[in-house]
Motif scaffolding. Structure first.
Motif, short mmCIF file in Angstrom:
data_model
loop_
_atom_site.label_atom_id
_atom_site.label_comp_id
_atom_site.label_asym_id
_atom_site.label_seq_id
_atom_site.Cartn_x
_atom_site.Cartn_y
_atom_site.Cartn_z
N GLN A 114 90.65 15.39 -1.08
CA GLN A 114 89.20 15.41 -1.24
C GLN A 114 88.60 16.47 -0.33
O GLN A 114 89.26 16.97 0.57
N VAL A 115 87.37 16.81 -0.57
CA VAL A 115 86.67 17.80 0.23
C VAL A 115 86.67 17.34 1.69
O VAL A 115 86.41 16.18 1.99
N GLY A 116 87.02 18.26 2.57
CA GLY A 116 87.08 17.94 4.00
C GLY A 116 88.49 17.70 4.51
O GLY A 116 88.71 17.74 5.71
N ASP A 117 89.46 17.46 3.62
CA ASP A 117 90.84 17.27 4.06
C ASP A 117 91.36 18.56 4.70
O ASP A 117 90.99 19.66 4.30
N LEU A 152 92.35 24.13 -5.59
CA LEU A 152 91.53 23.78 -4.43
C LEU A 152 90.95 25.04 -3.83
O LEU A 152 91.65 26.05 -3.72
N ASP A 153 89.69 24.99 -3.44
CA ASP A 153 89.11 26.06 -2.63
C ASP A 153 89.32 25.66 -1.18
O ASP A 153 89.02 24.52 -0.80
N LEU A 154 89.85 26.59 -0.39
CA LEU A 154 90.14 26.31 1.02
C LEU A 154 89.41 27.28 1.92
O LEU A 154 89.07 28.39 1.51
N GLU A 155 89.21 26.86 3.16
CA GLU A 155 88.64 27.73 4.18
C GLU A 155 89.43 27.53 5.46
O GLU A 155 89.73 26.40 5.84
N CYS A 156 89.77 28.62 6.13
CA CYS A 156 90.47 28.56 7.40
C CYS A 156 89.46 28.16 8.48
O CYS A 156 88.41 28.80 8.62
N GLU A 157 89.79 27.13 9.25
CA GLU A 157 88.88 26.70 10.31
C GLU A 157 88.80 27.68 11.47
O GLU A 157 87.83 27.71 12.18
N ALA A 158 89.83 28.50 11.64
CA ALA A 158 89.84 29.45 12.76
C ALA A 158 89.01 30.70 12.48
O ALA A 158 88.21 31.11 13.32
N CYS A 159 89.19 31.29 11.28
CA CYS A 159 88.53 32.58 11.03
C CYS A 159 87.55 32.54 9.85
O CYS A 159 86.93 33.54 9.54
N THR A 219 88.13 32.50 6.70
CA THR A 219 88.58 33.16 5.48
C THR A 219 88.72 32.10 4.39
O THR A 219 89.24 31.02 4.64
N ALA A 220 88.25 32.41 3.19
CA ALA A 220 88.30 31.45 2.08
C ALA A 220 89.26 31.92 1.01
O ALA A 220 89.54 33.12 0.88
N GLY A 221 89.77 30.97 0.24
CA GLY A 221 90.68 31.29 -0.85
C GLY A 221 90.92 30.06 -1.71
O GLY A 221 90.39 28.99 -1.44
N SER A 222 91.70 30.23 -2.77
CA SER A 222 92.03 29.14 -3.67
C SER A 222 93.54 29.04 -3.82
O SER A 222 94.24 30.06 -3.82
N VAL A 223 94.03 27.80 -3.95
CA VAL A 223 95.46 27.56 -4.15
C VAL A 223 95.64 26.40 -5.11
O VAL A 223 94.75 25.56 -5.24
N PRO A 224 96.81 26.34 -5.78
CA PRO A 224 97.11 25.15 -6.58
C PRO A 224 97.18 23.93 -5.66
O PRO A 224 97.66 24.03 -4.53
#
Length: 57
Positions: free
Chosen positions: A2-5, A21-28, A30-35
């Motif tokens: 779910q969102v926030g995991d 899933l759309d992801l975002e790196c908590e450190a920098c 950077t956003a992206g999508s992965v299966p």
């Protein structure tokens, strides 16, 4: 999932889109999508994080 995991590499789910899933790196931020089935093994690919998230195999 779910969102926030977050996975062990600090990638946070920002949106669910079917099997992607759309992801975002908590450190920098950077956003992206992965299966969805690759979420737990996904690392940030940005130059800023590459040295801190390298593979150790």
């Amino acid at each position: 999932m779910q969102v926030g995991d977050r996975n062990v590499f600090g990638m946070r789910v920002t949106a669910l889109k079917g099997r992607m899933l759309d992801l975002e790196c908590e450190a920098c931020r950077t956003a992206g999508s992965v299966p969805a089935n690759e979420f737990q093994s996904t690392r940030c690919g940005s130059p800023a994080c590459a040295s801190s998230q390298g593979r150790t195999e």
